[in-house]
Motif scaffolding. Sequence first.
Motif, PDB file in Angstrom:
ATOM      1  N   VAL A  26       4.492 -10.859  11.199  1.00 20.82           N
ATOM      2  CA  VAL A  26       5.354  -9.873  10.536  1.00 20.82           C
ATOM      3  C   VAL A  26       4.645  -9.293   9.324  1.00 20.82           C
ATOM      4  CG1 VAL A  26       7.486  -9.609   9.204  1.00 20.82           C
ATOM      5  CG2 VAL A  26       7.529 -10.814  11.379  1.00 20.82           C
ATOM      6  N   ILE A  27       4.013 -10.151   8.525  1.00 17.81           N
ATOM      7  CA  ILE A  27       3.284  -9.669   7.347  1.00 17.81           C
ATOM      8  C   ILE A  27       2.128  -8.776   7.766  1.00 17.81           C
ATOM      9  CG2 ILE A  27       1.795 -10.408   5.434  1.00 17.81           C
ATOM     10  CD1 ILE A  27       3.686 -12.826   5.127  1.00 17.81           C
ATOM     11  N   LEU A  28       1.406  -9.146   8.815  1.00 19.58           N
ATOM     12  CA  LEU A  28       0.309  -8.320   9.309  1.00 19.58           C
ATOM     13  C   LEU A  28       0.811  -6.954   9.764  1.00 19.58           C
ATOM     14  CD1 LEU A  28      -2.686  -8.031  10.065  1.00 19.58           C
ATOM     15  CD2 LEU A  28      -2.105  -9.033  12.289  1.00 19.58           C
ATOM     16  N   ALA A  29       1.930  -6.930  10.470  1.00 19.07           N
ATOM     17  CA  ALA A  29       2.498  -5.657  10.917  1.00 19.07           C
ATOM     18  C   ALA A  29       2.915  -4.792   9.735  1.00 19.07           C
ATOM     19  CB  ALA A  29       3.688  -5.914  11.832  1.00 19.07           C
ATOM     20  N   LEU A  30       3.495  -5.402   8.705  1.00 20.74           N
ATOM     21  CA  LEU A  30       3.900  -4.637   7.519  1.00 20.74           C
ATOM     22  C   LEU A  30       2.694  -4.084   6.766  1.00 20.74           C
ATOM     23  CD1 LEU A  30       6.841  -6.832   6.200  1.00 20.74           C
ATOM     24  CD2 LEU A  30       6.984  -4.579   7.281  1.00 20.74           C
ATOM     25  N   VAL A  31       1.611  -4.852   6.705  1.00 22.38           N
ATOM     26  CA  VAL A  31       0.400  -4.377   6.031  1.00 22.38           C
ATOM     27  C   VAL A  31      -0.188  -3.185   6.786  1.00 22.38           C
ATOM     28  CG1 VAL A  31      -1.999  -4.979   5.502  1.00 22.38           C
ATOM     29  CG2 VAL A  31      -0.166  -6.542   4.905  1.00 22.38           C
ATOM     30  N   ILE A  32      -0.240  -3.287   8.109  1.00 26.20           N
ATOM     31  CA  ILE A  32      -0.759  -2.175   8.900  1.00 26.20           C
ATOM     32  C   ILE A  32       0.118  -0.944   8.729  1.00 26.20           C
ATOM     33  CG2 ILE A  32      -1.157  -1.381  11.266  1.00 26.20           C
ATOM     34  CD1 ILE A  32      -2.089  -4.266  11.886  1.00 26.20           C
ATOM     35  N   LEU A  33       1.435  -1.133   8.717  1.00 22.42           N
ATOM     36  CA  LEU A  33       2.352  -0.014   8.492  1.00 22.42           C
ATOM     37  C   LEU A  33       2.136   0.614   7.120  1.00 22.42           C
ATOM     38  CD1 LEU A  33       4.777   1.632   9.514  1.00 22.42           C
ATOM     39  CD2 LEU A  33       6.235  -0.079   8.422  1.00 22.42           C
ATOM     40  N   GLN A  34       1.953  -0.211   6.092  1.00 20.75           N
ATOM     41  CA  GLN A  34       1.722   0.316   4.752  1.00 20.75           C
ATOM     42  C   GLN A  34       0.416   1.107   4.686  1.00 20.75           C
ATOM     43  OE1 GLN A  34       1.193  -2.567   1.642  1.00 20.75           O
ATOM     44  NE2 GLN A  34       1.546  -1.073   0.039  1.00 20.75           N
ATOM     45  N   ILE A  35      -0.627   0.623   5.334  1.00 17.88           N
ATOM     46  CA  ILE A  35      -1.904   1.337   5.347  1.00 17.88           C
ATOM     47  C   ILE A  35      -1.746   2.684   6.044  1.00 17.88           C
ATOM     48  CG2 ILE A  35      -4.243   1.311   6.302  1.00 17.88           C
ATOM     49  CD1 ILE A  35      -4.240  -1.733   5.796  1.00 17.88           C
ATOM     50  N   LEU A  36      -1.043   2.702   7.169  1.00 21.34           N
ATOM     51  CA  LEU A  36      -0.822   3.961   7.875  1.00 21.34           C
ATOM     52  C   LEU A  36      -0.033   4.958   7.035  1.00 21.34           C
ATOM     53  CD1 LEU A  36      -0.072   2.700  11.480  1.00 21.34           C
ATOM     54  CD2 LEU A  36      -2.119   3.850  10.654  1.00 21.34           C
TER      55      LEU A  36
ATOM     56  N   ARG B  36       0.075   5.084   3.751  1.00 19.50           N
ATOM     57  CA  ARG B  36      -0.780   5.552   2.658  1.00 19.50           C
ATOM     58  C   ARG B  36      -1.807   6.569   3.140  1.00 19.50           C
ATOM     59  NH1 ARG B  36      -1.131   3.388  -2.218  1.00 19.50           N
ATOM     60  NH2 ARG B  36      -3.360   3.820  -2.310  1.00 19.50           N
ATOM     61  N   VAL B  37      -2.302   6.417   4.355  1.00 18.96           N
ATOM     62  CA  VAL B  37      -3.289   7.353   4.890  1.00 18.96           C
ATOM     63  C   VAL B  37      -2.637   8.692   5.205  1.00 18.96           C
ATOM     64  CG1 VAL B  37      -4.765   7.803   6.884  1.00 18.96           C
ATOM     65  CG2 VAL B  37      -4.864   5.590   5.744  1.00 18.96           C
ATOM     66  N   VAL B  38      -1.442   8.667   5.761  1.00 19.13           N
ATOM     67  CA  VAL B  38      -0.778   9.885   6.206  1.00 19.13           C
ATOM     68  C   VAL B  38      -0.123  10.648   5.059  1.00 19.13           C
ATOM     69  CG1 VAL B  38       1.111  10.756   7.637  1.00 19.13           C
ATOM     70  CG2 VAL B  38      -0.426   9.022   8.529  1.00 19.13           C
ATOM     71  N   SER B  39       0.453   9.945   4.104  1.00 19.91           N
ATOM     72  CA  SER B  39       1.210  10.615   3.045  1.00 19.91           C
ATOM     73  C   SER B  39       0.287  11.334   2.060  1.00 19.91           C
ATOM     74  CB  SER B  39       2.070   9.610   2.283  1.00 19.91           C
ATOM     75  OG  SER B  39       1.256   8.737   1.542  1.00 19.91           O
ATOM     76  N   ALA B  40       0.794  12.420   1.520  1.00 21.41           N
ATOM     77  CA  ALA B  40       0.034  13.199   0.538  1.00 21.41           C
ATOM     78  C   ALA B  40       0.157  12.534  -0.830  1.00 21.41           C
ATOM     79  CB  ALA B  40       0.556  14.612   0.477  1.00 21.41           C
ATOM     80  N   ARG B  41      -0.964  12.436  -1.504  1.00 21.00           N
ATOM     81  CA  ARG B  41      -0.977  11.848  -2.841  1.00 21.00           C
ATOM     82  C   ARG B  41      -1.493  12.885  -3.830  1.00 21.00           C
ATOM     83  NH1 ARG B  41      -4.412   6.815  -1.023  1.00 21.00           N
ATOM     84  NH2 ARG B  41      -5.320   8.557   0.041  1.00 21.00           N
TER      85      ARG B  41
ATOM     86  N   MET C 211      -8.496  -1.543  -6.142  1.00 21.39           N
ATOM     87  CA  MET C 211      -7.848  -2.845  -5.991  1.00 21.39           C
ATOM     88  C   MET C 211      -6.923  -2.863  -4.777  1.00 21.39           C
ATOM     89  SD  MET C 211      -9.205  -4.760  -8.127  1.00 21.39           S
ATOM     90  CE  MET C 211      -8.208  -6.193  -7.882  1.00 21.39           C
ATOM     91  N   LEU C 212      -6.201  -1.774  -4.529  1.00 27.05           N
ATOM     92  CA  LEU C 212      -5.341  -1.718  -3.343  1.00 27.05           C
ATOM     93  C   LEU C 212      -6.160  -1.772  -2.065  1.00 27.05           C
ATOM     94  CD1 LEU C 212      -2.591   0.873  -4.326  1.00 27.05           C
ATOM     95  CD2 LEU C 212      -2.272  -1.532  -3.761  1.00 27.05           C
ATOM     96  N   THR C 213      -7.294  -1.088  -2.058  1.00 28.76           N
ATOM     97  CA  THR C 213      -8.162  -1.123  -0.884  1.00 28.76           C
ATOM     98  C   THR C 213      -8.685  -2.537  -0.648  1.00 28.76           C
ATOM     99  OG1 THR C 213      -8.785   1.165  -1.275  1.00 28.76           O
ATOM    100  CG2 THR C 213     -10.239  -0.128   0.136  1.00 28.76           C
ATOM    101  N   LEU C 214      -9.122  -3.203  -1.702  1.00 30.68           N
ATOM    102  CA  LEU C 214      -9.600  -4.584  -1.577  1.00 30.68           C
ATOM    103  C   LEU C 214      -8.484  -5.515  -1.120  1.00 30.68           C
ATOM    104  CD1 LEU C 214     -11.862  -6.652  -1.985  1.00 30.68           C
ATOM    105  CD2 LEU C 214     -11.119  -6.845  -4.367  1.00 30.68           C
ATOM    106  N   PHE C 215      -7.290  -5.340  -1.660  1.00 24.43           N
ATOM    107  CA  PHE C 215      -6.141  -6.162  -1.283  1.00 24.43           C
ATOM    108  C   PHE C 215      -5.814  -5.988   0.203  1.00 24.43           C
ATOM    109  CE2 PHE C 215      -1.446  -6.696  -1.080  1.00 24.43           C
ATOM    110  CZ  PHE C 215      -1.408  -8.050  -1.357  1.00 24.43           C
ATOM    111  N   HIS C 216      -5.801  -4.740   0.666  1.00 26.35           N
ATOM    112  CA  HIS C 216      -5.518  -4.499   2.080  1.00 26.35           C
ATOM    113  C   HIS C 216      -6.614  -5.086   2.966  1.00 26.35           C
ATOM    114  CE1 HIS C 216      -2.762  -1.072   0.797  1.00 26.35           C
ATOM    115  NE2 HIS C 216      -2.010  -2.027   1.291  1.00 26.35           N
TER     116      HIS C 216
END
Length: 59
Positions: free
Chosen positions: A12-22, A24-29, A43-48
């Motif tokens: 579940v944690i792995l799935a949530l991390v993958i969802l969060q990465i997706l 962050r990649v798709v959303s405009a910042r 730091m977020l990149t290293l954490f992921h």
Amino acid sequence: MLASAHFWGGLVILALVILQILVRVVSARPNRRQPFEMAVQAMLTLFHFMLLAVPASGL
């Protein structure tokens, strides 16, 4: 029983991390490149990376 819960909790944690990465990649910042923002991004990149490396290594 406890090992099975640990396994499924990890998935579940792995799935949530993958969802969060997706997301962050798709959303405009905003395009802010101040030193603090760059440090936060690094730091977020290293954490992921670490969250993905542990299940990939089989630990």
